[in-house]
Scaffold this motif. Structure first.
Motif, PDB file in Angstrom:
ATOM      1  N   GLY A  90       4.933  -5.729  34.750  1.00  0.00           N
ATOM      2  CA  GLY A  90       5.120  -6.389  33.458  1.00  0.00           C
ATOM      3  C   GLY A  90       3.807  -6.505  32.719  1.00  0.00           C
ATOM      4  O   GLY A  90       2.735  -6.457  33.315  1.00  0.00           O
ATOM      5  N   ALA A  91       3.890  -6.649  31.409  1.00  0.00           N
ATOM      6  CA  ALA A  91       2.713  -6.744  30.538  1.00  0.00           C
ATOM      7  C   ALA A  91       1.730  -5.625  30.871  1.00  0.00           C
ATOM      8  O   ALA A  91       0.537  -5.836  30.978  1.00  0.00           O
ATOM      9  N   ASN A  92       2.276  -4.429  31.029  1.00  0.00           N
ATOM     10  CA  ASN A  92       1.453  -3.325  31.499  1.00  0.00           C
ATOM     11  C   ASN A  92       1.312  -2.175  30.501  1.00  0.00           C
ATOM     12  O   ASN A  92       0.817  -1.111  30.855  1.00  0.00           O
ATOM     13  N   GLY A 102      -0.155  -5.355  22.936  1.00  0.00           N
ATOM     14  CA  GLY A 102       0.402  -5.219  24.280  1.00  0.00           C
ATOM     15  C   GLY A 102       1.915  -5.306  24.229  1.00  0.00           C
ATOM     16  O   GLY A 102       2.477  -5.981  23.362  1.00  0.00           O
ATOM     17  N   TRP A 103       2.559  -4.607  25.141  1.00  0.00           N
ATOM     18  CA  TRP A 103       4.015  -4.607  25.237  1.00  0.00           C
ATOM     19  C   TRP A 103       4.427  -4.916  26.671  1.00  0.00           C
ATOM     20  O   TRP A 103       3.878  -4.358  27.605  1.00  0.00           O
ATOM     21  N   CYS A 104       5.387  -5.809  26.798  1.00  0.00           N
ATOM     22  CA  CYS A 104       5.900  -6.184  28.115  1.00  0.00           C
ATOM     23  C   CYS A 104       7.398  -5.900  28.134  1.00  0.00           C
ATOM     24  O   CYS A 104       8.182  -6.596  27.494  1.00  0.00           O
ATOM     25  N   VAL A 136      10.648  -6.160  30.005  1.00  0.00           N
ATOM     26  CA  VAL A 136      11.142  -7.017  31.078  1.00  0.00           C
ATOM     27  C   VAL A 136      12.488  -6.475  31.554  1.00  0.00           C
ATOM     28  O   VAL A 136      13.471  -6.544  30.830  1.00  0.00           O
ATOM     29  N   ALA A 148      11.175  -5.039  24.301  1.00  0.00           N
ATOM     30  CA  ALA A 148       9.909  -5.505  24.860  1.00  0.00           C
ATOM     31  C   ALA A 148       9.429  -6.773  24.161  1.00  0.00           C
ATOM     32  O   ALA A 148       9.777  -7.042  23.016  1.00  0.00           O
ATOM     33  N   ASN A 149       8.597  -7.532  24.876  1.00  0.00           N
ATOM     34  CA  ASN A 149       7.903  -8.672  24.302  1.00  0.00           C
ATOM     35  C   ASN A 149       6.509  -8.211  23.906  1.00  0.00           C
ATOM     36  O   ASN A 149       5.839  -7.502  24.661  1.00  0.00           O
TER      37      ASN A 149
END
Length: 132
Positions: free
Chosen positions: A79-81, A94-96, A98, A126-127
């Motif tokens: 995640g958050a990668n 940044g994109w996470c 989930v 994505a977040n």
């Protein structure tokens, strides 16, 4: 039936139950490792030679978005990668992504395919975050 025979039978059942539990634990413990290995193997098969070299050297690889031509760096992790890069390879966004269930890092990093084939739709799932 003698007391010794009853005790021996009870001990045999107890040992069989312990062996069953030990086998179940072993399958559970090794299964996680096997899933991780299969996920990374599959990911490595999908990477280009350049991406594979990046991944082996840095634990990340970069992809080019299919619609915008933007460059994204996908780091190893769950995640958050993902970070969007500017023209000087500096992180901007940044994109996470989930997932709905627990996935190993190799499976999660298949976000590569989403960015390379449906860049517009991928961020909808994505977040967004500000990378440090």
């Amino acid at each position: 039936m003698t007391v010794l025979h009853v005790a021996s039978d009870h001990l045999r059942r107890l040992l069989a139950a312990c062996l069953h539990l030990a086998r179940a634990f072993n399958e559970w413990y090794l299964g996680a490792s096997t899933r991780k290995e299969r996920g990374l193997k599959l990911l490595r098969e999908w990477l280009s030679q350049e991406q594979l070299a990046q991944f082996d050297a840095n634990n990340y690889f970069e992809v080019i978005g299919c619609h915008s031509g933007k460059r994204y760096r996908i780091c190893q992790g769950n995640g958050a990668n993902i970070v969007e890069l500017d023209d000087h390879a500096r992180p901007t966004t940044g994109w996470c992504f989930v997932p709905g269930e627990h996935l190993v890092a190799g499976d999660v990093m298949a976000q590569k395919i989403a960015l390379e084939t449906d860049e517009r739709g991928a961020p909808e799932k994505a977040n967004r975050f500000t990378p440090s």
